[in-house]
Structures are given as structure tokens and as C-alpha cells.
Design a protein around this motif. Structure first.
Motif, PDB file in Angstrom:
ATOM      1  N   UNK A  40     -14.437  22.902 -13.480  1.00 55.22           N
ATOM      2  CA  UNK A  40     -13.110  22.649 -14.029  1.00 55.22           C
ATOM      3  C   UNK A  40     -13.075  21.238 -14.600  1.00 55.22           C
ATOM      4  N   UNK A  41     -12.114  21.009 -15.462  1.00 51.25           N
ATOM      5  CA  UNK A  41     -11.940  19.676 -16.021  1.00 51.25           C
ATOM      6  C   UNK A  41     -11.292  18.781 -14.985  1.00 51.25           C
ATOM      7  N   UNK A  42     -11.839  17.600 -14.839  1.00 55.28           N
ATOM      8  CA  UNK A  42     -11.251  16.608 -13.950  1.00 55.28           C
ATOM      9  C   UNK A  42      -9.997  16.054 -14.634  1.00 55.28           C
ATOM     10  N   UNK A  43      -8.823  16.214 -14.047  1.00 53.27           N
ATOM     11  CA  UNK A  43      -7.583  15.856 -14.738  1.00 53.27           C
ATOM     12  C   UNK A  43      -7.433  14.369 -15.061  1.00 53.27           C
ATOM     13  N   UNK A  44      -8.068  13.501 -14.308  1.00 51.61           N
ATOM     14  CA  UNK A  44      -7.893  12.065 -14.561  1.00 51.61           C
ATOM     15  C   UNK A  44      -8.838  11.514 -15.621  1.00 51.61           C
ATOM     16  N   UNK A  45      -9.719  12.322 -16.134  1.00 52.37           N
ATOM     17  CA  UNK A  45     -10.696  11.849 -17.119  1.00 52.37           C
ATOM     18  C   UNK A  45     -10.636  12.660 -18.399  1.00 52.37           C
ATOM     19  N   UNK A  46      -9.454  12.782 -18.993  1.00 46.60           N
ATOM     20  CA  UNK A  46      -9.315  13.577 -20.205  1.00 46.60           C
ATOM     21  C   UNK A  46      -8.618  12.768 -21.293  1.00 46.60           C
ATOM     22  N   UNK A  47      -9.010  13.059 -22.518  1.00 46.97           N
ATOM     23  CA  UNK A  47      -8.383  12.423 -23.668  1.00 46.97           C
ATOM     24  C   UNK A  47      -8.503  13.383 -24.848  1.00 46.97           C
ATOM     25  N   UNK A  48      -7.426  13.538 -25.616  1.00 42.60           N
ATOM     26  CA  UNK A  48      -7.410  14.428 -26.764  1.00 42.60           C
ATOM     27  C   UNK A  48      -6.749  13.713 -27.932  1.00 42.60           C
ATOM     28  N   UNK A  49      -7.407  13.739 -29.086  1.00 47.13           N
ATOM     29  CA  UNK A  49      -6.854  13.164 -30.317  1.00 47.13           C
ATOM     30  C   UNK A  49      -6.919  14.225 -31.400  1.00 47.13           C
ATOM     31  N   UNK A  50      -5.827  14.404 -32.121  1.00 48.03           N
ATOM     32  CA  UNK A  50      -5.764  15.390 -33.198  1.00 48.03           C
ATOM     33  C   UNK A  50      -5.560  14.656 -34.512  1.00 48.03           C
TER      34      UNK A  50
END
Length: 109
Positions: A40-50
């Protein structure tokens, strides 16, 4: 595999780049024949740019890898960067994925 573009390029660790949807499909068929992945994705280590019809995601996937032939599971801890492109129907599809392993998270006693 519908979420992957036909011109996809995957760059897993320790193998040559996988070019095209069929190469990605073959890679995963071989992998899943050997192991079961739980992650699963670790929630504290995410970043999204569009950026218009392009998106860049950075994150950490954690979990386990269990050999299908038996044996102890290994810790899964990967850094990932995914690039997605909006398709003509408005859906987002993976174009480029790169990942590598990192040390497993430390546990506190």
C-alpha cells in the motif's frame, strides 16, 4: 492493464527498461507467477502535481513479498515516481513508472 498506455515505459530496479504495454504485462505475469505482493502507499510520503494533461506522483510503497513456493516473506519498501497522462476519454493512464527499493522502515521497540 487498461490503466497503462500502449507506449508505457517501466524502469524497475536491476533490469533493462520495459518498453510498451506488452513488455509491462509480461514482466508482471512473470513476477506474479513467482511471488504474492501485498502493498500500500504510505500516506505520509505522497506528492501529486498535475500539469494540464500530465501528472507526476511521488510516493513510497510498503508491504511484503511472499514467495509462492513457500518461505518467509520479504519486506517491500519502494520509492516510486509515476508519470500519468490524461487519455481522450478523460481517464488517467500510467506512461512512465520508475521505482527502487529502500531500507525497510525502522521499528521502535
Amino acid at each position: 492493464m487498461a490503466e497503462i498506455t500502449d507506449d508505457a515505459v517501466w524502469m524497475p530496479p536491476d533490469v533493462a527498461p520495459l518498453v510498451g504495454k506488452e513488455a509491462v504485462r509480461s514482466f508482471y505475469q512473470g513476477l506474479f507467477a513467482q511471488v504474492e505482493l501485498e502493498g500500500h502507499l504510505s500516506p505520509e510520503n505522497q506528492e501529486l502535481h498535475i500539469f494540464g494533461d500530465w501528472a507526476v506522483f511521488r510516493g513510497v510503497v510498503v508491504g511484503s513479498v511472499r514467495p509462492r513456493g513457500g518461505g518467509e516473506p520479504a519486506v517491500l519498501s519502494n520509492k516510486v515516481v509515476n508519470v500519468l497522462r490524461r487519455d481522450a476519454d478523460g481517464s488517467w493512464k500510467h506512461v512512465w513508472d520508475i521505482w527502487n527499493s529502500m531500507p525497510p522502515p525502522e521499528t521502535t521497540p
